[in-house]
Enzyme design. Structure first.
Site, mmCIF file in Angstrom:
data_model
loop_
_atom_site.group_PDB
_atom_site.id
_atom_site.type_symbol
_atom_site.label_atom_id
_atom_site.label_comp_id
_atom_site.label_asym_id
_atom_site.label_seq_id
_atom_site.Cartn_x
_atom_site.Cartn_y
_atom_site.Cartn_z
ATOM 1 N N SER A 277 -1.053 -8.066 4.129
ATOM 2 C CA SER A 277 0.441 -7.449 4.537
ATOM 3 C C SER A 277 0.767 -7.959 5.730
ATOM 4 C CB SER A 277 0.621 -5.820 4.796
ATOM 5 O OG SER A 277 1.758 -5.755 4.833
ATOM 6 N N HIS A 304 2.388 -8.042 0.467
ATOM 7 C CA HIS A 304 3.633 -7.175 0.790
ATOM 8 C C HIS A 304 4.909 -8.268 1.263
ATOM 9 C CE1 HIS A 304 1.011 -3.252 1.466
ATOM 10 N NE2 HIS A 304 1.408 -3.992 0.487
ATOM 11 N N ASP A 401 -3.692 -0.002 1.697
ATOM 12 C CA ASP A 401 -3.127 -0.598 0.163
ATOM 13 C C ASP A 401 -4.477 -1.257 -0.312
ATOM 14 O OD1 ASP A 401 -1.556 -0.524 -2.294
ATOM 15 O OD2 ASP A 401 -0.461 -2.258 -1.069
#
Length: 464
Positions: A277, A304, A401
């Site tokens: 991310s 992301h 995540d």
């Protein structure tokens, strides 16, 4: 505690006002000044020493990317880019992330109040994460300095506390000494069934030298003027026309094209799945530069990022990587020699297909943990593929995540799990969550992850 000092940079007076107002809704931040272009921003950053900067991408005189390059040489600090949604803006944003920007947000539309609220929340979240990461890194460096400077006779050498692992696996020596070869990676038994696909012939890609290699600046940045710094940093950069016509070795000119239809025949038994991310674009560049063109496993990546930006990211990474890097499409059959970037706005799953082995499945199911694509969703799809040797990687990023599903994969007997170490993470969030769950078999600095993967997959042709 005093609020963090912010400088807002944008050529639009209206946008400077909007962004400043959004930031000052949180008492943790105070806008101390604004700038109308990159040159003015560099001057004010050097003189006022802010804690963080928001930077428009497209500006006259000196654009955001040019200014960022100078700032990272003269006075590195967290910079959050504000990007438009046009193609040029997206390309420049990807380059800015690669050059050291902390993260980016899309500019709000003044016609939609809800969008302004969403941008405010995202901007403040990123700014807080940037400050937390900066402070955590400062503490980490201070502890490292104490450890290095501690007299040998003062106390016995302490052994680092490693996460408790469900199964004993040696951490590779790569974590201790860059360039050293580590012990044999853990291997699971050969699968009963092979995934059958076609790997097209392609010439070996030329190894690229790292941008800026061999160039060292001898003078202290603070001893020079902004004009000298700007000239020094930008003089070696290619012109816009050169950038359009010059392609580094290993680009798509030397790689096979990828189509959604896929191909048939030749076998592979392994797959690499990567999640990242904040800080991911720069980390992915380092990772993919280090994986050879004949790597015998497909690489699937969840970064992301909003819709459309992932296509620009894939195109940019493809210019550096020996692999062919593409944005994943519905129904694409996976092939060795390719890296697939999950498209923004879609969850990406890996599913079996009777005629083509494994393929990409895209869904618009609800976001998971606020993310679509979600690393957890992609990792979860690998649970249904026990005959495949799976290698799972978590790199820099906010939040957790991917950690939960990495744990499930680890407990199910996945071949290897990797986490980027705090030493190199922009934000030590996602990898840290996995380490704390005790499901990481290899904790490595970013520059050693590619070599670790090559060893774990068993290419046997890479030396490190």
């Amino acid at each position: 505690m005093s609020p963090y000092k912010v400088i807002v940079v944008d050529d639009s007076a209206f946008m400077r006002k909007i962004v400043s107002d959004l930031i000052e809704k949180d008492p943790a931040f105070r806008v101390v000044d604004t700038a109308v272009n990159g040159k003015e921003a560099v001057d004010k950053i050097l003189s006022q020493q802010p804690d963080i900067v928001t930077m428009d991408v497209e500006m006259p005189v000196m654009n955001g990317l040019e200014a960022l390059t100078v700032i990272m040489q003269a006075h590195p600090l967290p910079v959050i880019m504000l990007s438009g949604i046009n193609e040029a803006g997206m390309r420049e944003t990807i380059k800015a992330l690669e050059a050291g920007a902390f993260d980016f947000i899309r500019k709000p539309s003044v016609a939609h109040a809800q969008q302004i609220d969403d941008v405010r929340d995202a901007l403040l979240e990123q700014m807080k994460a940037a400050m937390a990461a900066k402070e955590r890194r400062a503490l980490w460096k201070a502890e490292e300095e104490k450890r290095k400077n501690k007299p040998a006779a003062a106390a016995p050498v302490s052994t680092p506390v490693l996460p408790k692992l469900g199964r004993k696996r040696p951490l590779p020596d790569l974590a201790k000494e860059p360039g050293a070869r580590n012990g044999a990676a853990a291997q699971e038994s050969a699968p009963d069934k092979e995934i059958v696909l076609h790997k097209p012939d392609k010439p070996k890609a030329t190894k690229l030298s790292k941008p800026g290699a061999g160039k060292k600046h001898q003078d202290s940045p603070n001893s020079r003027t902004t004009r000298e710094l700007t000239h020094q940093v930008l003089e070696s950069a290619p012109s816009a026309e050169e950038a359009k016509t010059t392609k580094p070795a290993g680009t798509d000119a030397a790689k096979p094209n990828r189509t959604a239809e896929g191909r048939a025949a030749t076998a592979y038994k392994q797959l690499v799945a990567v999640g990242c991310s904040t800080g991911g674009p720069r980390a992915l560049k380092t990772l993919l530069e280090g994986i050879p063109a004949d790597f015998p496993a497909p690489v699937v990546i969840v970064q992301h990022m909003p819709p459309n930006f992932t296509k620009s990211l894939a195109q940019r990474l493809n210019t550096f990587s020996p692999l062919t890097v593409v944005e994943a499409e519905q129904g694409m059959a996976l092939e060795p020699g390719f890296a697939y970037i999950a498209p923004g706005g879609y969850h990406t799953k890996i599913v079996p297909d009777q005629s083509r082995g494994l393929m990409i499945s895209l869904t618009e199911e609800s976001p998971v943990g606020g993310h679509r694509p979600s690393v957890d969703v992609m990792f979860e799809s690998l649970l249904e593929l026990p005959s495949l040797k799976r290698h799972v990687v978590l790199m820099t990023g906010m939040g957790s995540d991917g950690a939960k599903m990495m744990k499930r994969l680890y407990d199910a007997g996945v071949t290897s799990t990797f986490a980027e170490s705090e030493e190199t993470c922009i934000v030590y969030g996602m990898p840290r969550s996995a380490v704390e769950l005790g499901c990481v078999s290899h904790v490595l600095p970013l520059h050693n992850i590619a070599a670790g993967l090559v060893q774990a997959v068993g290419n046997g042709k890479q030396t490190y």
